[in-house]
Motif scaffolding. Structure first.
Motif, PDB file in Angstrom:
ATOM      1  N   ILE A   1       0.660  -1.354   0.106  1.00  0.00           N
ATOM      2  CA  ILE A   1       0.154  -0.260  -0.540  1.00  0.00           C
ATOM      3  C   ILE A   1       0.728   1.383  -0.092  1.00  0.00           C
ATOM      4  N   ASN A   2       1.994   1.176   0.764  1.00  0.00           N
ATOM      5  CA  ASN A   2       2.840   2.341   0.610  1.00  0.00           C
ATOM      6  C   ASN A   2       3.791   2.841  -1.048  1.00  0.00           C
ATOM      7  N   SER A   3       3.955   1.390  -1.307  1.00  0.00           N
ATOM      8  CA  SER A   3       4.691   1.524  -3.000  1.00  0.00           C
ATOM      9  C   SER A   3       3.660   2.405  -3.520  1.00  0.00           C
ATOM     10  N   ILE A   4       2.009   1.388  -3.918  1.00  0.00           N
ATOM     11  CA  ILE A   4       1.354   2.141  -4.053  1.00  0.00           C
ATOM     12  C   ILE A   4       1.437   3.711  -4.432  1.00  0.00           C
ATOM     13  N   GLY A   5       1.414   4.060  -2.864  1.00  0.00           N
ATOM     14  CA  GLY A   5       1.480   5.658  -3.169  1.00  0.00           C
ATOM     15  C   GLY A   5       2.146   6.138  -3.707  1.00  0.00           C
ATOM     16  N   GLN A   6       3.313   6.003  -3.466  1.00  0.00           N
ATOM     17  CA  GLN A   6       4.635   6.218  -4.018  1.00  0.00           C
ATOM     18  C   GLN A   6       4.675   6.472  -5.218  1.00  0.00           C
ATOM     19  N   ILE A   7       4.100   5.602  -5.819  1.00  0.00           N
ATOM     20  CA  ILE A   7       3.774   5.135  -7.211  1.00  0.00           C
ATOM     21  C   ILE A   7       3.449   6.331  -8.220  1.00  0.00           C
ATOM     22  N   LEU A   8       1.955   5.940  -7.434  1.00  0.00           N
ATOM     23  CA  LEU A   8       1.480   7.303  -8.177  1.00  0.00           C
ATOM     24  C   LEU A   8       1.244   8.288  -7.747  1.00  0.00           C
ATOM     25  N   GLU A   9       1.399   8.708  -7.318  1.00  0.00           N
ATOM     26  CA  GLU A   9       1.848  10.086  -6.917  1.00  0.00           C
ATOM     27  C   GLU A   9       3.125  10.794  -7.864  1.00  0.00           C
ATOM     28  N   ASN A  10       4.340   9.885  -7.884  1.00  0.00           N
ATOM     29  CA  ASN A  10       5.384   9.767  -9.079  1.00  0.00           C
ATOM     30  C   ASN A  10       4.617  10.376 -10.218  1.00  0.00           C
ATOM     31  N   LEU A  11       4.092   9.648 -10.075  1.00  0.00           N
ATOM     32  CA  LEU A  11       3.186   9.359 -11.728  1.00  0.00           C
ATOM     33  C   LEU A  11       2.343  10.767 -11.551  1.00  0.00           C
ATOM     34  N   LYS A  12       1.748  11.081 -10.754  1.00  0.00           N
ATOM     35  CA  LYS A  12       0.731  12.474 -10.776  1.00  0.00           C
ATOM     36  C   LYS A  12       1.381  13.869 -10.898  1.00  0.00           C
ATOM     37  N   GLN A  13       2.905  14.034 -10.431  1.00  0.00           N
ATOM     38  CA  GLN A  13       4.226  14.636 -10.355  1.00  0.00           C
ATOM     39  C   GLN A  13       4.382  14.939 -11.697  1.00  0.00           C
ATOM     40  N   HIS A  14       4.601  13.714 -12.666  1.00  0.00           N
ATOM     41  CA  HIS A  14       5.056  14.404 -13.924  1.00  0.00           C
ATOM     42  C   HIS A  14       3.870  13.886 -14.970  1.00  0.00           C
ATOM     43  N   GLY A  15       2.560  14.741 -14.667  1.00  0.00           N
ATOM     44  CA  GLY A  15       1.674  15.082 -15.281  1.00  0.00           C
ATOM     45  C   GLY A  15       0.841  13.490 -16.002  1.00  0.00           C
ATOM     46  N   TYR A  16       1.410  12.470 -15.462  1.00  0.00           N
ATOM     47  CA  TYR A  16       0.801  11.050 -16.060  1.00  0.00           C
ATOM     48  C   TYR A  16      -1.021  10.733 -15.486  1.00  0.00           C
ATOM     49  N   SER A  17      -1.676  10.378 -15.672  1.00  0.00           N
ATOM     50  CA  SER A  17      -2.792   9.408 -15.303  1.00  0.00           C
ATOM     51  C   SER A  17      -2.839   8.089 -14.467  1.00  0.00           C
ATOM     52  N   ALA A  18      -3.098   7.875 -13.131  1.00  0.00           N
ATOM     53  CA  ALA A  18      -3.371   7.117 -12.676  1.00  0.00           C
ATOM     54  C   ALA A  18      -3.688   5.876 -13.406  1.00  0.00           C
ATOM     55  N   ASP A  19      -4.511   5.384 -14.830  1.00  0.00           N
ATOM     56  CA  ASP A  19      -5.506   4.924 -15.375  1.00  0.00           C
ATOM     57  C   ASP A  19      -4.296   4.459 -16.037  1.00  0.00           C
ATOM     58  N   ASN A  20      -2.581   3.996 -16.760  1.00  0.00           N
ATOM     59  CA  ASN A  20      -1.948   3.815 -17.145  1.00  0.00           C
ATOM     60  C   ASN A  20      -1.393   2.867 -16.333  1.00  0.00           C
ATOM     61  N   LEU A  21      -2.077   2.279 -15.307  1.00  0.00           N
ATOM     62  CA  LEU A  21      -1.206   1.062 -14.639  1.00  0.00           C
ATOM     63  C   LEU A  21      -2.225   0.613 -13.962  1.00  0.00           C
ATOM     64  N   ALA A  22      -1.651  -0.519 -14.026  1.00  0.00           N
ATOM     65  CA  ALA A  22      -2.288  -1.979 -12.583  1.00  0.00           C
ATOM     66  C   ALA A  22      -1.490  -2.143 -11.892  1.00  0.00           C
ATOM     67  N   PHE A  23      -1.841  -3.122 -10.843  1.00  0.00           N
ATOM     68  CA  PHE A  23      -0.787  -3.454  -9.913  1.00  0.00           C
ATOM     69  C   PHE A  23      -0.850  -4.978  -9.717  1.00  0.00           C
ATOM     70  N   GLY A  24      -0.034  -5.401  -9.748  1.00  0.00           N
ATOM     71  CA  GLY A  24      -0.214  -7.281  -9.035  1.00  0.00           C
ATOM     72  C   GLY A  24       0.542  -7.086  -7.945  1.00  0.00           C
TER      73      GLY A  24
END
Length: 460
Positions: free
Chosen positions: A340-363
């Motif tokens: 749950i921590n890395s999910i937040g970090q990954i999505l925040e990094n994408l957001k900060q660089h202007g990318y939608s969270a919809d680009n990504l899924a997680f396993g």
């Protein structure tokens, strides 16, 4: 699902067998409850009781079970309550004289609220309530803790989808269960995997699908997967034929409205991404399907961002509500180092660089199904009331060394206050309010038999 022993009498802690001699004279009824005393998550999703009841409490105790238990327990060094169990066999046909109440499964609750309440229904079986603590707690804590973690991940992913301009239409497939190999048994995979499916519809834990059908009345398909490569199916071709391995994946699986996931870090992820975006770009785009690239090593926060950036270079992206979304033919799934921590970090990094969270899924694997225990949500089952010689009185613990372990007192009920918040009260104070603890089991009979769909509808 249990294979070691079908003998319910032996499904307990050894010392429980001595407790029938330890209650006060005149004891008739013992009432206990289950709660989470706190832990990692403020919102808790209750799940798993129906599965337990169907598997363990709907089959009678038999004389043969008594014979087996007597031999084992006496040799083990603890007494066996042969008269008490014989009474259950003779008087109740082997079905347990218990009444179990519980909040609806899938319901979102909070720490320190009663989830379940158990009391014996025959005064001659006062010792039975606490005898079942071991199995009752397992029925409560494991499924609930996994469902809670999965739910917290879903809320986090939903937040980032909204914040980056995406809708929630694909949310049910944003966290895929990779955890079957990381748990302790087939039964663990089924219980925990099904708990995840309370919130999501993507899984590779096939036992969870079977459990949904067997224990929660799902006639249709409750969850889905897609064809996907693993390292062995790519590296089997050899490093010099990596491109041939990728070509084979596309030839076998991609097509209109079809998805295929390909792990791409066997050798050099960045070269693999260049292959996808050059040699195979036309086939991928013209197929009408979707390639899901899995970068599976390195720092996930950095690697996921760079993977999305490389795919954008090759396939392009469009702006959706101010955030860039890759061409529909490609997406990314991150399956390594996910919690749950890395999910937040990954999505925040994408957001900060202007990318939608919809680009990504997680396993998520063991981090979803296994890296937790009873103390993750501080689960406990405690006696709270006892009836001695027709008089009910409170039972409680209040250790001076740990006020957090103070237990509740009396027969309990669960209600919503005027503001809609959950509140645990004494049953005698219920009045006209609805008790959210429903009777789910009484004397060998399952009283509520719900579908997974009904459970899912509450976990919002």
């Amino acid at each position: 699902m249990h294979a070691l022993s079908d003998n319910l009498i032996l499904n307990t802690d050894s010392y429980k067998s001595s407790h029938f001699w330890q209650y006060p004279p005149g004891t008739q009824f013992v009432s206990s409850y289950v709660e989470s005393r706190g832990g990692d998550y403020p919102n808790i999703v209750f799940f798993g009781l129906q599965m337990f009841i169907k598997d363990y409490l709907l089959k009678p105790v038999t004389a043969a079970m008594l014979d087996e238990a007597e031999v084992i327990l006496n040799a083990h060094g603890v007494p066996f309550n042969r008269p008490g169990w014989q009474y259950i066999v003779d008087t109740h046909g082997g079905y347990l004289p218990l009444h179990i109440q519980a909040m609806p499964e899938g319901m979102v609750t909070e720490p320190s609220q009663v989830m379940m309440q158990i009391v014996n229904t025959d005064p001659n079986c006062y010792w039975l309530t606490s005898y079942l603590e071991t199995m009752i707690l397992r029925a409560a804590w494991y499924g609930t803790t996994v469902a809670t973690r999965s739910h917290a991940c879903k809320q986090l992913i939903a937040r980032y989808l909204k914040e980056t301009g995406a809708d929630l239409s694909g949310l049910d497939f944003k966290l895929h269960d990779f955890g079957a190999r990381g748990v302790s048994s087939f039964e663990s995979a089924a219980i925990a995997g099904l708990a995840h499916l309370v919130n999501f519809k993507g899984t590779d834990t096939l036992s969870a699908v079977l459990a949904a059908k067997r224990y929660y009345n799902e006639s249709g398909m409750p969850a889905y997967s897609i064809p996907a490569a693993e390292h062995s199916t790519i590296t089997a071709w050899g490093r010099e034929r990596e491109a041939d391995a990728y070509q084979n994946m596309l030839n076998q699986f991609i097509g209109k409205d079809k998805l295929v996931a390909v792990v791409s870090d066997s050798y050099d992820l960045w070269q693999a991404l260049d292959l996808w975006g050059s040699r195979f770009k036309r086939q991928i785009v013209e197929s009408g399907g979707r390639l899901v690239v899995r970068p599976d090593s390195g720092d996930p926060v950095e690697v996921v961002l760079k993977t999305v950036q490389k795919l954008e270079q090759h396939f392009g992206a469009e702006s959706v509500n101010g955030y860039r979304l890759l061409h529909p033919a490609v997406r990314v799934i991150q399956g390594d180092g996910v919690n749950i921590n890395s999910i937040g970090q990954i999505l925040e990094n994408l957001k900060q660089h202007g990318y939608s969270a919809d680009n990504l899924a997680f396993g998520m694997g063991a981090g979803l199904l296994q890296k937790l225990d009873r103390d993750t949500l501080k689960f406990a089952m405690k006696a709270s009331a006892i009836c001695i010689s027709d008089s009910w009185q409170d039972v409680y613990k209040d250790p001076v060394t740990d006020p957090g372990k103070q237990s509740k007192r009396g027969r309990l009920a669960l209600v919503r206050d005027d503001a809609g918040r959950l509140q645990t009260i004494r049953e005698q104070d219920l009045g006209e309010r609805e008790n959210l603890l429903r009777s789910v089991y009484r004397n060998g009979e399952l009283l509520i038999d719900e579908t997974l769909s009904e459970v899912r509808s509450r976990a919002v």
